[in-house]
Design an enzyme around this catalytic site. Structure first.
Site, PDB file in Angstrom:
ATOM      1  N   ASP A   1       0.909  -1.145   0.000  1.00  0.00           N
ATOM      2  CA  ASP A   1       0.000   0.000   0.000  1.00  0.00           C
ATOM      3  C   ASP A   1       0.945   1.191   0.000  1.00  0.00           C
ATOM      4  O   ASP A   1       1.546   1.508   1.029  1.00  0.00           O
ATOM      5  CB  ASP A   1      -0.879   0.007   1.249  1.00  0.00           C
ATOM      6  CG  ASP A   1      -1.865   1.161   1.220  1.00  0.00           C
ATOM      7  OD1 ASP A   1      -1.440   2.293   0.913  1.00  0.00           O
ATOM      8  OD2 ASP A   1      -3.058   0.946   1.488  1.00  0.00           O
ATOM      9  N   HIS A   2       1.094   1.821  -1.156  1.00  0.00           N
ATOM     10  CA  HIS A   2       2.212   2.771  -1.249  1.00  0.00           C
ATOM     11  C   HIS A   2       2.047   3.968  -0.314  1.00  0.00           C
ATOM     12  O   HIS A   2       3.003   4.676  -0.032  1.00  0.00           O
ATOM     13  CB  HIS A   2       2.468   3.186  -2.704  1.00  0.00           C
ATOM     14  CG  HIS A   2       1.510   4.198  -3.247  1.00  0.00           C
ATOM     15  ND1 HIS A   2       0.265   3.854  -3.703  1.00  0.00           N
ATOM     16  CD2 HIS A   2       1.607   5.538  -3.419  1.00  0.00           C
ATOM     17  CE1 HIS A   2      -0.358   4.937  -4.128  1.00  0.00           C
ATOM     18  NE2 HIS A   2       0.436   5.982  -3.965  1.00  0.00           N
TER      19      HIS A   2
ATOM     20  N   HIS B   1      -5.771   2.779   1.145  1.00  0.00           N
ATOM     21  CA  HIS B   1      -4.987   3.935   1.610  1.00  0.00           C
ATOM     22  C   HIS B   1      -5.654   4.655   2.793  1.00  0.00           C
ATOM     23  O   HIS B   1      -5.023   4.947   3.802  1.00  0.00           O
ATOM     24  CB  HIS B   1      -4.800   4.950   0.486  1.00  0.00           C
ATOM     25  CG  HIS B   1      -4.185   4.380  -0.760  1.00  0.00           C
ATOM     26  ND1 HIS B   1      -3.241   3.392  -0.743  1.00  0.00           N
ATOM     27  CD2 HIS B   1      -4.391   4.670  -2.073  1.00  0.00           C
ATOM     28  CE1 HIS B   1      -2.885   3.103  -1.992  1.00  0.00           C
ATOM     29  NE2 HIS B   1      -3.574   3.859  -2.810  1.00  0.00           N
TER      30      HIS B   1
HETATM   31  C1  BG6 Z   1      -3.513   4.511  -6.398  1.00  0.00           C
HETATM   32  C2  BG6 Z   1      -4.884   4.572  -7.001  1.00  0.00           C
HETATM   33  O1  BG6 Z   1      -3.429   3.463  -5.468  1.00  0.00           O
HETATM   34  O2  BG6 Z   1      -3.215   5.726  -5.738  1.00  0.00           O
HETATM   35  C3  BG6 Z   1      -4.989   5.743  -7.949  1.00  0.00           C
HETATM   36  O3  BG6 Z   1      -5.155   3.375  -7.688  1.00  0.00           O
HETATM   37  C4  BG6 Z   1      -4.575   7.030  -7.262  1.00  0.00           C
HETATM   38  O4  BG6 Z   1      -6.315   5.877  -8.452  1.00  0.00           O
HETATM   39  C5  BG6 Z   1      -3.209   6.860  -6.590  1.00  0.00           C
HETATM   40  O5  BG6 Z   1      -4.505   8.050  -8.239  1.00  0.00           O
HETATM   41  C6  BG6 Z   1      -2.869   8.062  -5.756  1.00  0.00           C
HETATM   42  O6  BG6 Z   1      -1.537   7.961  -5.319  1.00  0.00           O
HETATM   43  P1  BG6 Z   1      -0.680   9.261  -4.948  1.00  0.00           P
HETATM   44  O7  BG6 Z   1       0.588   8.709  -4.397  1.00  0.00           O
HETATM   45  O8  BG6 Z   1      -0.508  10.025  -6.216  1.00  0.00           O
HETATM   46  O9  BG6 Z   1      -1.498   9.997  -3.945  1.00  0.00           O
END
Ligand code: BG6
Length: 482
Positions: free
Chosen positions: A169-170, A232
């Site tokens: 989960d980045h 997230h």
């Molecule tokens: C991803 C989603 O996990 O996270 C995307 O699938 C979203 O839809 C993205 O745009 C958002 O990541 P960040 O790091 O740009 O906030």
């Protein structure tokens, strides 16, 4: 770092080109590729190493400006193997390539649709590539419901043990998210106040300006609730709400997060109307640029997919009973901003006269993006003679100002954690399942109801019903010129 092979399934895809390879390049530049470390991209297209490297060179052009020699050295570590993951073609060649070097750590990164996890894992097992220091990384969304997530987990578990499985989960790799743990548990200031007695409510916002774009086919089956909230947003909520873990080991943290997920009060058909708002953007403009509506992007007029969701959650335990957690996330909103706002209660009694102005409650704001930092809003005296006037102003710590250096992307940290075998920032199977268990009834309630998602104009802050959701409680979404 040990030397590693990183085998990326989905090697020509968006994630590989825009996130994984740029992150690996940065780690390479920082000297974290031990001698012998390799990246092997896998996809269906018939490409050779040189053709694939050309694609990577183009994708990394902006990141690598001024570092061309390093890019050339990095590309020497990158190879390509065509494999049809649903069939037999290419697997033996991939296995031969992997076995050609006795690299100590082997990471299989599945940047693929979850339907393909099973055939990939089954092949890896049949070829014996899963043995020893092998790990698998699963990209979200892991399933689309509790049932599908469990089925995927069972299928992966036939090949890889839980210890070998890294569910990414980045958001957990973002600096401010890790800093939340540091703020809470490396300082004495906050923890004594971190409870219902002193905290009025918490807000978590993840607002994006991008639309569904060319991911519309995937997105239409997911919607904001599966794409962002189930993972997230709930992870952020867990880190805010969890009890102090006994240590920083992966399981100690994950045990505490799991307890939070278990404590979430159910939202289902009985209360979803009052506690949730889902929206879908129509055409509008963002930063002066006209943008189409979701249905136009999708090319279909009948989708009821949510591109926005707001909800009011409650963690039903001793620490948090009665404290609302307002969560909102959406695409095509006015600005790209993600933040966690912890809003404290008002002072119990004011000794100041009316001329001092209103005593605004303290707020702790953790900004995840775009400009990472922490602000603590405190009441202060406005300087100067002529009466005692008060105003809320922030103690402001911008990470860029405090720490200066380039901010690493979440994927840089997470990829290297996989190589190290450190699962602290990854989700355990029971966490993913608990999150689905809470989210499934909300999705079911929406599916049952006749109501379509509320329409909002692209470039706005979402449907007005989401403003009503919080204002009904006498509170308001945090707005801040950060
Ligand atoms: C991803 C989603 O996990 O996270 C995307 O699938 C979203 O839809 C993205 O745009 C958002 O990541 P960040 O790091 O740009 O906030």
């Amino acid at each position: 770092m040990q030397a590693f092979d990183l085998i990326i399934f989905g090697g020509t895809g968006d994630l590989a080109m825009h996130k994984l390879l740029p992150a690996l390049f940065q780690r390479f530049r920082d000297g974290q590729f031990e001698a012998g470390s390799r990246v092997i991209a896998v996809a269906r297209e018939a490409l050779d190493d040189a053709q694939y490297r050309d694609q990577v060179r183009t994708a990394l052009a902006a990141t690598a400006t001024g570092h061309e020699a390093e890019l050339a050295a990095f590309l020497e570590r990158v190879g390509y193997q065509a494999v049809d993951v649903r069939a037999e073609a290419g697997w033996e060649q991939l296995a031969a390539r992997v076995r050609a070097a006795a690299t100590p750590v082997r990471v299989f990164y599945l940047a693929l649709h979850p339907d393909l996890f099973t055939p990939v894992c089954d092949h890896l097992r049949a070829l014996g590539l899963h043995e020893g220091e092998a790990r698998v990384v699963l990209e979200k969304p892991i399933g689309s419901s509790l049932a599908s997530a469990s089925a995927i987990a069972d299928a992966v578990a036939r090949t890889f043990s839980e210890r070998q499985t890294f569910r990414i989960d980045h958001y957990l790799g973002k600096e401010t998210v890790q800093n939340l743990v540091a703020l809470r548990f490396a300082n004495v200031l906050f923890e004594p106040l971190w409870k219902a007695e002193h905290i009025d409510h918490v807000q978590i916002t993840v607002a994006e300006t991008v639309g569904a774009g060319d991911r519309a086919a995937y997105y239409d089956r997911a919607g904001a609730i599966r794409d962002m909230l189930q993972n997230h947003m709930l992870q952020l909520l867990c880190l805010v709400a969890m009890e102090p873990p006994v240590s920083l080991t992966a399981d100690a943290i994950r045990d505490e997060k799991l307890k939070v997920l278990h404590a979430l009060k159910p939202i289902d058909a009985r209360n979803a109307g009052a506690l949730t708002v889902r929206g879908q953007y129509r055409a509008g403009a963002i930063a002066g640029r006209a943008v189409p509506g979701y249905l136009e992007e999708l090319g279909r007029g009948d989708s009821r997919t949510d591109t926005y969701v707001a909800l009011k959650a409650e963690v039903a335990n001793w620490r948090w009973a009665g404290v609302p957690f307002y969560l909102r996330t959406g695409k095509r909103l006015a600005e790209r901003v993600s933040e966690i706002v912890v809003s404290f209660r008002s002072v119990p009694y004011s000794i100041f006269g009316r001329e001092a102005g209103e005593l605004a409650p303290n707020k702790l704001v953790l900004r995840l993006q775009p400009d990472e930092g922490v602000k603590l809003w405190l009441m202060n005296k406005v300087p100067g003679p002529g009466g005692l006037r008060l105003r809320r102003v922030p103690l402001d710590m911008s990470f860029a100002a405090a720490f200066g250096s380039r901010h690493s992307d979440a994927y840089e940290r997470l990829l290297m954690d996989v190589v190290r075998g450190n699962a602290m920032l990854f989700m355990r199977r029971d966490e993913v399942e608990a999150a689905w268990r809470w989210v499934d009834p909300i999705i079911a309630a929406w599916a049952q109801s006749d109501e379509a998602p509320k329409s909002y104009t692209a470039g706005s802050w979402g449907p007005s019903a989401a403003v009503a959701l919080i204002e009904r409680d006498g509170r308001t979404w945090h707005e801040d010129a950060f």
